[in-house]
Design a protein around this motif. Structure first.
Motif, PDB file in Angstrom:
ATOM      1  N   ASN A  85       0.831  -1.210   0.000  1.00  0.00           N
ATOM      2  CA  ASN A  85       0.000   0.000   0.000  1.00  0.00           C
ATOM      3  C   ASN A  85       0.863   1.256   0.000  1.00  0.00           C
ATOM      4  O   ASN A  85       0.538   2.237  -0.671  1.00  0.00           O
ATOM      5  N   LYS A 123       2.048   1.735  -3.457  1.00  0.00           N
ATOM      6  CA  LYS A 123       0.969   2.261  -4.303  1.00  0.00           C
ATOM      7  C   LYS A 123       0.736   3.737  -4.020  1.00  0.00           C
ATOM      8  O   LYS A 123       0.468   4.520  -4.939  1.00  0.00           O
ATOM      9  N   GLU A 145       3.431   5.655  -5.708  1.00  0.00           N
ATOM     10  CA  GLU A 145       3.179   5.663  -7.154  1.00  0.00           C
ATOM     11  C   GLU A 145       2.073   6.656  -7.496  1.00  0.00           C
ATOM     12  O   GLU A 145       2.190   7.425  -8.464  1.00  0.00           O
TER      13      GLU A 145
END
Length: 116
Positions: free
Chosen positions: A41, A44, A47
């Motif tokens: 997570n 992510k 990102e």
């Protein structure tokens, strides 16, 4: 009999300890999985932040291009107005040239008359 009972209790305790160990290993595995999910997570999130920064950069670039296009359009409009002014000025220049020619002709006639 007491020895057999003690053995049975010992085996029961061993079984309970093995069960507790299994539960502990299962909990450790779940903790490790939760940590892996948290790292995933986090990756992510990083990102998504990178994508957001990239989109902001693209937006800024698009705004700069739009401002440049607006400036070019204003410049083209100014050139067009300048051209229109030149076209509108042409008849007046032609008329002024006719007036100047007529004045020169009159002056030449006056000079010719005066030189007699």
């Amino acid at each position: 009999a007491k020895a057999r009972e003690a053995d049975a209790i010992a085996r029961e305790n061993e079984a309970k300890q093995a069960e507790a160990d299994a539960i502990a290993r299962e909990n450790e595995a779940k903790d490790a999985e939760a940590q892996a999910i948290a790292r995933e997570n986090d990756a992510k999130d990083r990102e998504a932040e990178a994508v957001a920064r990239e989109n902001e950069a693209k937006d800024a670039e698009a705004q700069a291009i739009a401002r440049e296009d607006d400036a070019k359009a204003r410049e083209a409009e100014a050139v067009a107005r300048e051209d229109e002014a030149k076209v509108a000025e042409a008849p007046f220049k032609a008329a002024q040239a006719e007036v100047d020619a007529a004045l020169a002709e009159v002056k030449a006639q006056e000079d010719a008359y005066n030189s007699k």
